[in-house]
Scaffold this motif. Structure first.
Motif, PDB file in Angstrom:
ATOM      1  N   SER A  75       0.801  -1.226   0.000  1.00  0.00           N
ATOM      2  CA  SER A  75       0.000   0.000   0.000  1.00  0.00           C
ATOM      3  C   SER A  75       0.833   1.276   0.000  1.00  0.00           C
ATOM      4  CB  SER A  75      -0.944   0.001   1.207  1.00  0.00           C
ATOM      5  OG  SER A  75      -0.200  -0.016   2.425  1.00  0.00           O
ATOM      6  N   ASP A  76       2.040   1.212   0.538  1.00  0.00           N
ATOM      7  CA  ASP A  76       2.871   2.420   0.604  1.00  0.00           C
ATOM      8  C   ASP A  76       3.988   2.420  -0.442  1.00  0.00           C
ATOM      9  OD1 ASP A  76       4.299   0.345   1.714  1.00  0.00           O
ATOM     10  OD2 ASP A  76       5.236   1.580   3.271  1.00  0.00           O
ATOM     11  N   LYS A 113       9.515   4.486  -2.800  1.00  0.00           N
ATOM     12  CA  LYS A 113       9.487   3.341  -1.903  1.00  0.00           C
ATOM     13  C   LYS A 113       9.378   2.071  -2.737  1.00  0.00           C
ATOM     14  CE  LYS A 113       7.660   5.764   2.115  1.00  0.00           C
ATOM     15  NZ  LYS A 113       6.621   5.785   3.180  1.00  0.00           N
TER      16      LYS A 113
END
Length: 249
Positions: A75-76, A113
């Motif tokens: 999700s990140d 990320k």
């Protein structure tokens, strides 16, 4: 808490054996990686077998992110690599481990990320897992035996990551407590041997003596000697001369 070192997150997708999770943690920490995410482990979490296998890397397990499914784990993340050895019917860029970690380092340096996915031990990542990745990493293994153990694959990616962020010389020479011999040291050694070998009649016949000495000197110059080496070789010649002069057969 995980270290502040910028690095990719290693995501273990539905791992089956606690021992392999622990070995993966140990492999990660070997190369300074401590962002582990465990997705839906078969035997639950925490896993005592993982802790036993992790040895000194137990902290990674304590701090590991536990996710119920892959979307939650990613999700990140802004860029995702999937490790797989099997051909896929998906159109994606395919990287070598080195190329993937090079790109990961570039992305992370730009503030992104990055995650690397590792599949379960039995069959690896499913197509649905790979479909969530931006790119594939494929290791050039033996096609007749392409399956890598989970921890082996993690270790390989960790090694390639470390190579990208740290200058690793291709060769170093450990001198220990010795110093390299100087030109003066080597000249004295060559002269010692030439003098003793001349006395022994080694440089024969006379018309070939200078050429033989040149070849002999070139031999010494091809060897990188330490001062300890030079002292040892002086001692060898001295002892041979003593032995000869003593008349011992």
């Amino acid at each position: 808490m995980p270290t502040d070192t910028p690095q990719p997150k290693f995501v273990l997708v539905r791992p089956q054996m606690g021992e392999n999770i622990g070995a993966a943690a140990r492999a990660m920490w070997n190369f300074g990686l401590d962002r582990m995410c465990v997705v839906a482990p078969r035997d639950g979490w925490p896993n005592p077998n993982a802790v036993a296998m992790a040895s000194g890397a137990g902290r990674l397990l304590d701090e590991a992110q536990l996710s119920p499914d892959l979307p939650a784990a990613l999700s990140d993340c802004t860029y995702v690599f999937a490790t797989t050895a099997r051909p896929r019917e998906l159109t994606k860029p395919v990287f070598s481990p080195e190329g993937a970690m090079k790109k990961a380092a570039q992305l992370i340096a730009n503030g992104e990320k990055v995650a690397v996915l590792f599949g379960p031990e039995r069959a690896g990542l499913e197509n649905d897992d790979v479909a969530r990745a931006n790119a594939i990493i494929t290791v050039p293994v033996n096609p007749a035996f392409a399956s890598l153990n989970l921890a082996q694959c993690v270790l390989l990616m960790g090694y390639e990551w470390r190579r990208q962020i740290e200058q690793v010389p291709e060769e170093v020479f450990e001198l220990g407590k010795a110093d390299w011999a100087t030109g003066q040291d080597v000249e004295a050694l060559v002269a010692h041997y030439e003098d003793r070998l001349t006395e022994a009649g080694f440089f024969f016949p006379p018309e070939k003596a200078e050429g033989m000495k040149t070849v002999f000197r070139n031999l010494w110059s091809r060897m990188r000697l330490t001062r300890a080496d030079v002292q040892l070789l002086h001692g060898v010649m001295r002892q041979m001369v003593r032995w000869k002069n003593s008349g011992t057969d």
